[in-house]
Design an enzyme around this catalytic site. Structure first.
Site, mmCIF file in Angstrom:
data_model
loop_
_atom_site.group_PDB
_atom_site.id
_atom_site.type_symbol
_atom_site.label_atom_id
_atom_site.label_comp_id
_atom_site.label_asym_id
_atom_site.label_seq_id
_atom_site.Cartn_x
_atom_site.Cartn_y
_atom_site.Cartn_z
ATOM 1 N N ARG A 86 23.738 71.215 41.920
ATOM 2 C CA ARG A 86 23.627 70.745 43.467
ATOM 3 C C ARG A 86 22.380 69.616 43.361
ATOM 4 N NH1 ARG A 86 21.380 75.362 47.662
ATOM 5 N NH2 ARG A 86 19.612 75.125 46.328
ATOM 6 N N LYS A 188 20.391 68.427 49.374
ATOM 7 C CA LYS A 188 19.083 69.112 49.747
ATOM 8 C C LYS A 188 17.978 67.936 49.777
ATOM 9 C CE LYS A 188 16.440 73.470 48.309
ATOM 10 N NZ LYS A 188 16.673 74.084 49.828
ATOM 11 N N GLU A 224 24.100 76.778 60.224
ATOM 12 C CA GLU A 224 23.041 77.265 59.272
ATOM 13 C C GLU A 224 22.169 78.184 60.151
ATOM 14 O OE1 GLU A 224 21.049 74.986 56.228
ATOM 15 O OE2 GLU A 224 22.873 74.760 55.366
#
Length: 345
Positions: A86, A188, A224
């Site tokens: 990720r 992220k 989210e």
């Protein structure tokens, strides 16, 4: 900077989620097209030029994972290869040089081993939280990628997210968006979180745990839950979680999708979750590294609070998912192949 207390002086039963300056962290530099070997260092201060793109243009990303003490005293990591992958995807999005998976895992293990005395004892619910971080640095002022990069991994012991057991909390929706369509929502990167501070603060002041972010294009679909992924359990025993290019691909989410299907026998669905169709769910929660699962008691939308299973009690499926995943992470239950990596002490 105040150094961390000696392990013998720490109250393991009452750790919070706070920064602690442990003895060692890993640091590597990227310059002239390649990463150096990196090393463990006792210096917790990063030294960077004032023109560094990380400071001006947000060229930075990070990860979060944990090391767990098992009943027999071993220390293990949970799916660190997924965090490495990720982070590589995040790096590609903001034009930073990906750090190789093998080196990422080796750096994490080196930091855990060097700070092994700070991994909380089994049974306290505490873990060693690890924060891999990459930033663009060097002499720069134009809006373009940095000439150099720093990759670091530091750690701190953190306590059980829930004191006294898992508890539901209420969330509210917000006028604000977490990410733009086709933006950096699935990466992220720091900017995603900076923009969430104001709506999060507003939610807290209104008595809610955090914000349910809706899709930025139409504000009709859940994306989210705070800084975590959302899931709902339907009346037909389905585990449903939103699907969107704006959602961070949570390691916890994909682990729970697997366990819901293979361990609990639920049907799993990634798709649209409309905010005006909450009646389909009998349980709901947020899932991520920090809490594993944060049960959602209710969601406020258009001044109405929709309650799922209960505002005070955890639903049975949510509890089973939580117990299964934490049992694997702490070594009490058998893990699917490849999910656990031991740290050689």
């Amino acid at each position: 900077m105040t150094k961390a207390p000696a392990p013998s002086e720490i109250d393991w039963q009452n750790l919070g989620f706070n920064y602690m300056d442990l003895p060692y962290r890993f640091l590597a530099h990227y310059k002239d097209g390649q990463w150096d070997d990196g090393e463990l260092t006792e210096d917790s201060t990063l030294h960077l030029n004032e023109g560094s793109p990380a400071l001006h243009y947000g060229q930075a990303d990070f990860e979060g994972l944990k090391a767990y003490r098992t009943k027999n005293g071993d220390i293990q990591l949970f799916r660190p290869d997924r965090n490495a992958a990720r982070m590589q995807q995040s790096c590609e999005r903001v034009l930073m040089p990906p750090f190789p998976t093998e080196r990422f895992i080796a750096a994490v293990k080196a930091v855990v081993k060097a700070n092994a005395d700070y991994v909380p004892p089994y049974g306290t619910g505490g873990t060693l939280y690890l924060r891999p971080l990459m930033i663009g640095v060097g002499e720069n002022i134009g809006v373009h990628p940095a000439p150099e990069y720093l990759f670091t991994v530091f750690a701190m012991p953190v306590g059980a997210y829930y004191k006294g057991g898992v508890k539901p909390t209420n969330f509210t929706t917000s006028y604000y968006d977490r990410a733009a369509p086709h933006g950096t929502g699935k990466s992220k990167v720091g900017g995603n979180y900076g923009g969430s501070l104001l709506p999060g603060d507003q939610a807290h002041k209104a008595g809610f745990s955090d914000v349910i972010y809706l899709d930025p294009a139409t504000h009709t679909k859940i994306e989210e839950a705070g800084s975590a992924n959302f899931f709902g359990i339907t009346k037909n025993n389905e585990f449903v979680t939103p699907e969107s290019d704006s959602i961070l691909p949570s390691v916890t989410k994909y682990s729970l999708l697997y366990l819901a299907k293979h361990n609990l026998g639920l049907k799993t669905v990634e798709g649209d979750v409309y905010i005006d169709d909450l009646d389909r769910f009998v349980e709901a929660g947020a899932m991520g590294t920090a809490a594993v699962i944060a049960p959602i008691g209710g969601i406020e939308y258009q001044d109405q609070l929709h309650v799922f299973y209960s505002e005070t009690e955890v639903g049975p499926v949510t509890q089973k998912l939580y117990d299964t995943l934490t049992g694997i992470q702490f070594g009490d239950l058998e893990a699917p192949e490849g999910w656990i990596q031991k740290v050689d002490l």
